[in-house]
Design a protein around this motif. Structure first.
Motif, PDB file in Angstrom:
ATOM      1  N   THR A 250      91.498 160.668  44.440  1.00  7.85           N
ATOM      2  CA  THR A 250      91.182 159.763  45.548  1.00  7.85           C
ATOM      3  C   THR A 250      92.421 159.138  46.176  1.00  7.85           C
ATOM      4  O   THR A 250      92.358 158.683  47.311  1.00  7.85           O
ATOM      5  CB  THR A 250      90.285 158.615  45.052  1.00  7.85           C
ATOM      6  N   ASP A 251      93.537 159.106  45.419  1.00  4.73           N
ATOM      7  CA  ASP A 251      94.729 158.365  45.839  1.00  4.73           C
ATOM      8  C   ASP A 251      95.985 159.195  45.602  1.00  4.73           C
ATOM      9  O   ASP A 251      96.051 159.975  44.648  1.00  4.73           O
ATOM     10  CB  ASP A 251      94.924 157.083  45.004  1.00  4.73           C
ATOM     11  N   VAL A 252      97.002 158.967  46.445  1.00  2.00           N
ATOM     12  CA  VAL A 252      98.374 159.342  46.105  1.00  2.00           C
ATOM     13  C   VAL A 252      99.248 158.110  46.299  1.00  2.00           C
ATOM     14  O   VAL A 252      99.081 157.355  47.252  1.00  2.00           O
ATOM     15  CB  VAL A 252      98.913 160.534  46.928  1.00  2.00           C
ATOM     16  N   TRP A 253     100.148 157.909  45.343  1.00  4.95           N
ATOM     17  CA  TRP A 253     101.035 156.755  45.350  1.00  4.95           C
ATOM     18  C   TRP A 253     102.471 157.232  45.231  1.00  4.95           C
ATOM     19  O   TRP A 253     102.775 158.113  44.424  1.00  4.95           O
ATOM     20  CB  TRP A 253     100.699 155.819  44.184  1.00  4.95           C
ATOM     21  N   SER A 254     103.340 156.650  46.004  1.00  9.06           N
ATOM     22  CA  SER A 254     104.757 156.998  45.967  1.00  9.06           C
ATOM     23  C   SER A 254     105.515 155.962  45.151  1.00  9.06           C
ATOM     24  O   SER A 254     105.000 154.883  44.844  1.00  9.06           O
ATOM     25  CB  SER A 254     105.321 157.069  47.385  1.00  9.06           C
ATOM     26  N   ALA A 255     106.746 156.303  44.812  1.00  3.61           N
ATOM     27  CA  ALA A 255     107.636 155.382  44.120  1.00  3.61           C
ATOM     28  C   ALA A 255     108.969 155.369  44.856  1.00  3.61           C
ATOM     29  O   ALA A 255     109.210 156.193  45.738  1.00  3.61           O
ATOM     30  CB  ALA A 255     107.826 155.802  42.665  1.00  3.61           C
ATOM     31  N   GLU A 256     109.827 154.420  44.486  1.00  5.40           N
ATOM     32  CA  GLU A 256     111.123 154.348  45.167  1.00  5.40           C
ATOM     33  C   GLU A 256     112.171 153.810  44.195  1.00  5.40           C
ATOM     34  O   GLU A 256     112.158 152.623  43.858  1.00  5.40           O
ATOM     35  CB  GLU A 256     111.022 153.454  46.409  1.00  5.40           C
ATOM     36  N   THR A 257     113.037 154.705  43.736  1.00  4.89           N
ATOM     37  CA  THR A 257     114.178 154.287  42.915  1.00  4.89           C
ATOM     38  C   THR A 257     115.437 154.931  43.470  1.00  4.89           C
ATOM     39  O   THR A 257     116.228 154.288  44.139  1.00  4.89           O
ATOM     40  CB  THR A 257     113.973 154.648  41.434  1.00  4.89           C
ATOM     41  N   ALA A 258     115.618 156.236  43.192  1.00  3.66           N
ATOM     42  CA  ALA A 258     116.787 156.932  43.727  1.00  3.66           C
ATOM     43  C   ALA A 258     116.431 158.349  44.172  1.00  3.66           C
ATOM     44  O   ALA A 258     117.297 159.204  44.304  1.00  3.66           O
ATOM     45  CB  ALA A 258     117.903 156.972  42.679  1.00  3.66           C
ATOM     46  N   GLY A 259     115.138 158.593  44.395  1.00  9.37           N
ATOM     47  CA  GLY A 259     114.693 159.895  44.890  1.00  9.37           C
ATOM     48  C   GLY A 259     114.321 159.791  46.357  1.00  9.37           C
ATOM     49  O   GLY A 259     115.116 159.375  47.187  1.00  9.37           O
ATOM     50  N   THR A 260     113.084 160.169  46.689  1.00  6.58           N
ATOM     51  CA  THR A 260     112.624 159.969  48.062  1.00  6.58           C
ATOM     52  C   THR A 260     112.388 158.485  48.305  1.00  6.58           C
ATOM     53  O   THR A 260     112.171 157.715  47.369  1.00  6.58           O
ATOM     54  CB  THR A 260     111.311 160.723  48.327  1.00  6.58           C
ATOM     55  N   ASP A 261     112.409 158.086  49.569  1.00  9.98           N
ATOM     56  CA  ASP A 261     111.957 156.733  49.873  1.00  9.98           C
ATOM     57  C   ASP A 261     110.441 156.683  49.677  1.00  9.98           C
ATOM     58  O   ASP A 261     109.784 157.717  49.523  1.00  9.98           O
ATOM     59  CB  ASP A 261     112.352 156.338  51.298  1.00  9.98           C
ATOM     60  N   ALA A 262     109.892 155.496  49.677  1.00 14.06           N
ATOM     61  CA  ALA A 262     108.470 155.354  49.368  1.00 14.06           C
ATOM     62  C   ALA A 262     107.562 155.746  50.526  1.00 14.06           C
ATOM     63  O   ALA A 262     106.413 156.150  50.305  1.00 14.06           O
ATOM     64  CB  ALA A 262     108.172 153.913  48.952  1.00 14.06           C
ATOM     65  N   PHE A 263     108.047 155.642  51.756  1.00 12.01           N
ATOM     66  CA  PHE A 263     107.151 155.776  52.896  1.00 12.01           C
ATOM     67  C   PHE A 263     107.014 157.210  53.411  1.00 12.01           C
ATOM     68  O   PHE A 263     105.928 157.626  53.821  1.00 12.01           O
ATOM     69  CB  PHE A 263     107.618 154.857  54.031  1.00 12.01           C
ATOM     70  N   SER A 264     108.096 157.985  53.396  1.00 10.09           N
ATOM     71  CA  SER A 264     108.056 159.320  53.999  1.00 10.09           C
ATOM     72  C   SER A 264     107.025 160.248  53.359  1.00 10.09           C
ATOM     73  O   SER A 264     106.277 160.933  54.078  1.00 10.09           O
ATOM     74  CB  SER A 264     109.445 159.964  53.957  1.00 10.09           C
ATOM     75  N   PRO A 265     106.918 160.308  52.019  1.00 11.04           N
ATOM     76  CA  PRO A 265     105.888 161.183  51.452  1.00 11.04           C
ATOM     77  C   PRO A 265     104.475 160.794  51.881  1.00 11.04           C
ATOM     78  O   PRO A 265     103.599 161.663  52.021  1.00 11.04           O
ATOM     79  CB  PRO A 265     106.071 161.011  49.938  1.00 11.04           C
ATOM     80  N   LEU A 266     104.251 159.507  52.108  1.00  8.08           N
ATOM     81  CA  LEU A 266     102.918 159.063  52.497  1.00  8.08           C
ATOM     82  C   LEU A 266     102.612 159.390  53.951  1.00  8.08           C
ATOM     83  O   LEU A 266     101.450 159.665  54.295  1.00  8.08           O
ATOM     84  CB  LEU A 266     102.773 157.562  52.243  1.00  8.08           C
ATOM     85  N   VAL A 267     103.619 159.357  54.810  1.00 10.22           N
ATOM     86  CA  VAL A 267     103.406 159.768  56.195  1.00 10.22           C
ATOM     87  C   VAL A 267     102.956 161.229  56.228  1.00 10.22           C
ATOM     88  O   VAL A 267     102.007 161.597  56.941  1.00 10.22           O
ATOM     89  CB  VAL A 267     104.676 159.555  57.034  1.00 10.22           C
TER      90      VAL A 267
END
Length: 317
Positions: free
Chosen positions: A32-49
């Motif tokens: 039902t959901d996908v959640w991103s994270a943000e440390t030193a990989g992708t930024d949090a917003f781009s995968p969700l866009v």
């Protein structure tokens, strides 16, 4: 089947554009959901866009975006962009992060984390509602900021929270709490702080392999890296693991990383890392829900297997 079943994206070792075929299939698999994270990989917003266009029914969330690494206005703009791409399906998760991420990697000052999260939450409430914001918050000030494209509806805001103070803030002023590094039994302790009605999401580390020693080896590396960070150390002291983790903490403080890993008991790894066959992992994940977790979010750990096949195998049955 639980009401919600989330997945952390992007998957390790899978290029971001290559996620499209999997994400398109996630709703049919029961996610039902996908959640991103943000440390030193992708930024949090781009995968969700990207996910917003590939799977128009999934709920999307950040877990989490640090409140220090973007200015308040930029954080509001980034959130508004995803909310416009996924109206009514985006959840903004914010948190303090850590001194390493904030200070060493992003040249910001990590001070007054509780107050900064609280003030950022209050600013975002106003900004994402389309208001012109001029305010002197205790930890920063904003003068005459207004979003040019306020989202309709404004996204819910959830807080990364580990201990009672932040958990209560999440319950009273935010739309939910996001936590991690806990066992199914620990969920009851956290749930008691936020109350019965607050959404509680947790990223759960899942290693779908029946090679228990390999899973524990990977789990020890992660536990020693995370739970030696002061905020996580305090979290697990609150949860009652101070004695079990003290040998690891001593070895880590002495600079002996190998001994720190060896000092972590099997039972602690088994409490905090879900591993075993896909069926065993699904059953363990449901234990979290049975103890009060609203939204389990799988963080798939690399086993050498095909991560896409593993996501399929971990889908709710």
């Amino acid at each position: 089947m639980t009401a919600r079943w989330g997945l952390t994206v992007p998957l390790t070792g899978v290029p971001l554009p290559a996620h499209r075929q999997l994400i398109e299939r996630l709703p049919d698999l029961g996610y039902t959901d996908v959640w991103s994270a943000e440390t030193a990989g992708t930024d949090a917003f781009s995968p969700l866009v990207l996910a917003s266009q590939w799977a128009p029914t999934l709920r999307l969330g950040t877990a989490v975006v640090p409140v220090y690494t973007r200015g308040p206005g930029l954080l509001a703009m980034s959130a508004a962009t995803v909310a416009e791409c996924a109206p009514g399906r985006f959840v903004l998760g914010i948190g303090a992060s850590s001194p390493v991420v904030v200070g060493r990697w992003n040249a910001a000052e990590f001070t007054q984390p509780y107050a900064r999260v609280r003030d950022t939450l209050r600013f975002l409430r106003s900004a994402l509602a389309g208001e012109k914001v001029s305010a002197e918050y205790p930890t920063f000030s904003v003068s005459k900021f207004r979003l040019e494209r306020p989202p309709n509806p404004p996204p819910p805001i959830m807080l990364a929270a580990l201990r009672p103070g932040m958990l209560r803030l999440a319950a009273t002023e935010a739309d939910g709490a996001i936590t991690n590094w806990l066992s199914p039994e620990d969920v009851r302790t956290v749930r008691a702080e936020v109350g019965a009605e607050t959404e509680l999401a947790a990223r759960i580390f899942v290693c779908p392999t029946e090679d228990a020693e390999a899973a524990r080896g990977l789990g020890r590396l992660l536990i020693s890296s995370y739970l030696t960070v002061p905020v996580y150390r305090a979290f697990h002291e609150w949860l009652g693991r101070a004695a079990a983790l003290e040998p690891m903490q001593r070895a880590w403080a002495a600079g002996d990383r190998k001994q720190a890993n060896a000092a972590i008991p099997d039972e602690v790894v088994d409490e905090l890392i879900v591993h075993g066959s896909p069926q065993a992992c699904r059953e363990r994940l449901r234990c979290y829900v049975d103890n009060g977790l609203t939204t389990p979010v799988i963080a798939l750990l690399p086993t050498g297997g095909d991560p896409v096949e593993q996501v399929e195998a971990l889908a709710p049955r």
